[in-house]
Design an enzyme around this catalytic site. Structure first.
Site, PDB file in Angstrom:
ATOM      1  CG  PHE A  50      15.018  21.715  40.253  1.00  0.00           C
ATOM      2  CD1 PHE A  50      14.894  21.490  41.527  1.00  0.00           C
ATOM      3  CD2 PHE A  50      16.006  21.180  39.162  1.00  0.00           C
ATOM      4  CE1 PHE A  50      15.711  20.082  42.063  1.00  0.00           C
ATOM      5  CE2 PHE A  50      16.332  19.944  39.695  1.00  0.00           C
ATOM      6  CZ  PHE A  50      16.323  19.343  41.077  1.00  0.00           C
ATOM      7  CG  LEU A  98      20.926  19.324  38.987  1.00  0.00           C
ATOM      8  CD1 LEU A  98      21.745  19.469  40.137  1.00  0.00           C
ATOM      9  CD2 LEU A  98      20.003  18.009  38.685  1.00  0.00           C
ATOM     10  CB  SER A  99      21.371  21.928  33.911  1.00  0.00           C
ATOM     11  OG  SER A  99      20.492  20.745  33.994  1.00  0.00           O
ATOM     12  NE  ARG A 146      15.036  11.632  36.470  1.00  0.00           N
ATOM     13  CZ  ARG A 146      16.192  11.315  36.882  1.00  0.00           C
ATOM     14  NH1 ARG A 146      16.414  10.337  38.050  1.00  0.00           N
ATOM     15  NH2 ARG A 146      17.262  11.885  36.544  1.00  0.00           N
ATOM     16  CD  GLN A 182      -5.376  -4.230   6.850  1.00  0.00           C
ATOM     17  OE1 GLN A 182      -4.552  -4.251   6.044  1.00  0.00           O
ATOM     18  NE2 GLN A 182      -6.374  -4.904   7.280  1.00  0.00           N
ATOM     19  CD  GLU A 184      11.731  16.902  36.000  1.00  0.00           C
ATOM     20  OE1 GLU A 184      11.610  15.875  36.651  1.00  0.00           O
ATOM     21  OE2 GLU A 184      10.921  17.966  35.826  1.00  0.00           O
ATOM     22  CD  GLU A 222      20.083   9.141  24.999  1.00  0.00           C
ATOM     23  OE1 GLU A 222      19.748   9.048  23.820  1.00  0.00           O
ATOM     24  OE2 GLU A 222      19.661  10.145  25.563  1.00  0.00           O
TER      25      GLU A 222
END
Length: 379
Positions: A115, A117-118, A235, A271, A356, A360
């Protein structure tokens, strides 16, 4: 089926997947070279029929598949996921010729997909893509691709790339078109990138690479819809991958804190340790429920899929980072030794918070969709 529960058959299938991963996939994964495509592993995924399920399963089944594999072999999970991400646009948006050429080959594990895209200057901001698709002066009515792609998983070893290029200047997301580009097209070259994550990532350079109308995925200038349609499906399953890693870290921690003694008792009797393990469990289960809910929403055709998919990826990848880090802390120095399961997970868990769509970006999507819903209800 309820959104927050699994049927007995689904639970049994998850168990079968984990067994297959341990017996058939993990041994092949261990023989692979980090940062390179493991073709024997891809072929085995095809032989087991798991790659074909990428094109026939709903979002929830995809999540169960990815989570189950990730608990045992992150390499097998990633090899499968990258095949899906690269080839799903061809399956969903390609014409008959391009589908028939590539979908059976990818499903059988004979071809590797990617894929693309970037770009160096456009990561999650798909509207800023600059790889240019200029009309070809020939008689075929095609285009020539010129520019670069970067941070592309399976590059430069893939056999076919789903490539997003700009066909209309100044049109933002509305001027992007998707193409299926075979790796042997003239003018297409690439290089490996040496990354902390062990799966293959590289760059691609396009020097007037020819593409035709038959290579189109979707419509001209509608590639953004192809990209978002693919990402909305995948996603939540990135979140499932993260949940699988987090569960593996929790499993290792339960074993270690039960067996390791300190100050005259097993660690679990302290604990502070017990509370950390409890928090880890809550994070894993909360993330899992968010992932399943988002996937179920996708399968039901709910209108709020973009927000829920983004939320699932955000919470699961962030939670997995926290859980794996806590597991390393509770294991001590042994977890930092090369070859330890947590050393491996510690390197693997960081990347999903970026690819993907970084965390942010997911927050921006969630906020945008919330305000969109609010404005609609207020009008």
């Amino acid at each position: 089926m309820g959104t927050f529960s699994l049927e007995p058959e689904q639970l049994a299938w998850c168990g079968e997947l984990r067994a297959l991963a341990a017996d058939r996939l993990a041994p092949l994964a261990e023989k692979g070279e980090p940062g390179r495509v493991n073709r024997p592993l891809v072929a085995e995924l095809g032989q087991l029929g798991l790659l074909e399920r990428l094109f026939t399963s709903g979002a929830l089944d995809l999540c169960l598949l990815r989570e189950s594999l990730a608990r045992v072999s992150t390499e097998a999970e990633t090899a499968l996921a990258l095949q899906g991400l690269g080839a799903y646009p061809i399956h969903a948006y390609g014409g008959a010729a391009v589908r028939e050429r590539w979908v059976p080959e990818v499903g059988a594990g004979r071809a590797v997909a990617a894929f693309a895209l970037s770009e160096p200057g456009a990561g999650s901001d798909a509207a800023a893509l600059s790889l240019e698709a200029r009309p070809d002066d020939g008689d075929g009515g095609g285009w020539r691709l010129t520019g670069e792609k970067c941070w592309i998983s399976n590059a430069p070893e893939a056999d076919v790339y789903t490539v997003f290029a700009r066909t209309t200047q100044g049109a933002g997301a509305r001027g992007v078109t998707a193409f299926a580009v075979p790796a042997d097209r003239p003018g297409l070259t690439g290089e490996h990138l040496d990354m902390i994550s062990p799966h293959p990532i590289g760059t691609l350079a396009f020097d007037g690479v020819p593409v035709t109308r038959d290579d189109l995925l979707g419509e001209v200038d509608a590639g953004f819809r192809v990209a978002m349609g693919t990402l909305n499906l995948f996603r939540p399953s990135v979140g499932a991958f993260a949940v699988g890693m987090a569960q593996a870290a929790l499993d290792a921690t339960l074993t270690h804190t039960s067996e390791r003694e300190a100050f005259g008792a097993p660690l679990k009797e302290l604990q502070t340790v017990a509370h950390q393990v409890a928090d880890m469990s809550v994070r894993v289960e909360s993330a899992r429920l968010m992932v399943y809910a988002a996937a179920s929403a996708y399968d039901e055709g709910a209108p709020d899929v973009p927000r829920r998919a983004a939320a699932a990826k955000l919470i699961a990848t962030e939670a997995a980072q926290q859980v794996v880090d806590a597991a390393v802390q509770l294991h001590g120095a042994r977890a930092l030794r090369r070859g330890h399961v947590l050393e491996h997970l510690y390197r693997e868990v960081r990347a999903p918070r970026i690819y993907e769509g970084a965390s942010e970006v997911q927050r921006a999507i969630i906020a945008r969709e919330l305000y969109k819903e609010h404005d609609k209800e207020s009008s």
